[in-house]
Write a protein that holds these residues in place. Sequence first.
Motif: not given
Length: 114
Positions: A10-11, A105-112
Amino acid sequence: QVQFVESGGGVVQPGGSLRLSCVASGSIFRLYHMVWYRQAPGHQRELVARITIIGTTTYADSVKGRFTISRDSAKNTLYLQMDSLKPEDTAVYYCNTNTQQFGWGQGTQVTVSS
């Protein structure tokens, strides 16, 4: 063929926390060392954290002291607790074995970001 499904990204603002999960489609944790990887735009995929079959953990220098890898073998789930997040932690996070034995896998987005 084992498949991975990552989630929990997530963000988040700098200094924040996230907990990532990776569910494997088979009971592989007793057979393989498991790794969290990440890939930022324009960069190669890199190892973030590793947990061995016997539970020994190692971390990239850039995340040491801030990230914690763990697993729940009964649930076939790998976790990555990420604290004190920094903008440079922004990336897509993936799990796989130490030797990248299976497909990604599709991965998971991390936004900092503030």
